[in-house]
Design a protein around this motif. Sequence first.
Motif, PDB file in Angstrom:
ATOM      1  N   ASN A   1       0.858  -1.400  -0.021  1.00 48.66           N
ATOM      2  CA  ASN A   1      -0.199   0.114  -0.502  1.00 48.66           C
ATOM      3  C   ASN A   1       0.837   1.123  -0.262  1.00 48.66           C
ATOM      4  O   ASN A   1       2.093   1.060   0.478  1.00 48.66           O
TER       5      ASN A   1
ATOM      6  N   THR B   1      -9.314   0.753  -5.245  1.00 48.14           N
ATOM      7  CA  THR B   1      -9.663   1.645  -4.503  1.00 48.14           C
ATOM      8  C   THR B   1     -10.817   1.522  -3.935  1.00 48.14           C
ATOM      9  O   THR B   1     -11.473   2.377  -2.929  1.00 48.14           O
TER      10      THR B   1
ATOM     11  N   THR C   1      -4.100   3.670   0.350  1.00 48.77           N
ATOM     12  CA  THR C   1      -3.603   4.419  -1.396  1.00 48.77           C
ATOM     13  C   THR C   1      -3.379   3.336  -1.526  1.00 48.77           C
ATOM     14  O   THR C   1      -2.167   2.562  -1.229  1.00 48.77           O
ATOM     15  N   THR C   2      -3.700   3.593  -2.611  1.00 51.56           N
ATOM     16  CA  THR C   2      -2.490   2.212  -3.770  1.00 51.56           C
ATOM     17  C   THR C   2      -2.804   0.859  -3.390  1.00 51.56           C
ATOM     18  O   THR C   2      -1.233   0.497  -3.108  1.00 51.56           O
TER      19      THR C   2
END
Length: 186
Positions: free
Chosen positions: A82, A175, A121-122
């Motif tokens: 992440n 996401t 996130t990511t």
Amino acid sequence: AAATAITGTLTMSGGNLNISTFNLTLSNAVTNASPSATNMIIADGGGEVRALYSANGSYTFPIGDNTGTAEYSPLAFSLNSNGGLTSAYVGVKVTNAKHPSNSATTDYINRYWTITPSGITTPSYTTNATYVTADVVGTESNLSMAKFTTALPWTVYGATNTGTHTLTATGVTSTAASAFTGFKAA
């Protein structure tokens, strides 16, 4: 009759926990010596089971449905990487029906799992969803795991493991809330 958070350990020792339309947030793993259709969290009424994440790691959601016959259909989620975690959780619920955007007429399963990552996130994650034999329509060995987010096309991942009735998606980076199911990829 309300959203609930458990900061200790939830021990499932006999009987089902039906969360209905409410969310159940878990800080720790569920201790469940013998998960089954008679000893699981029923997460098919709109509410989701949420696992908190403060680092990469794995969590098995001991969920199922009680639509008609109670069926245990757990989902294992592994956050592999992440770009940041802010009040992060992953929510999961299951629906015992063919996904409405699945146009397959043969070779599919009558079940889908909705995964909602939040505060990550990511992400890159792997998910393993287990179904029951009664979910299979057509030829099980033709099925592949597929993900639907907001519009067609579906993203297709690996083939099913017919020995364990498990669908796997590896390297998922979404996401947004996404539905996962199995069908024959064209």
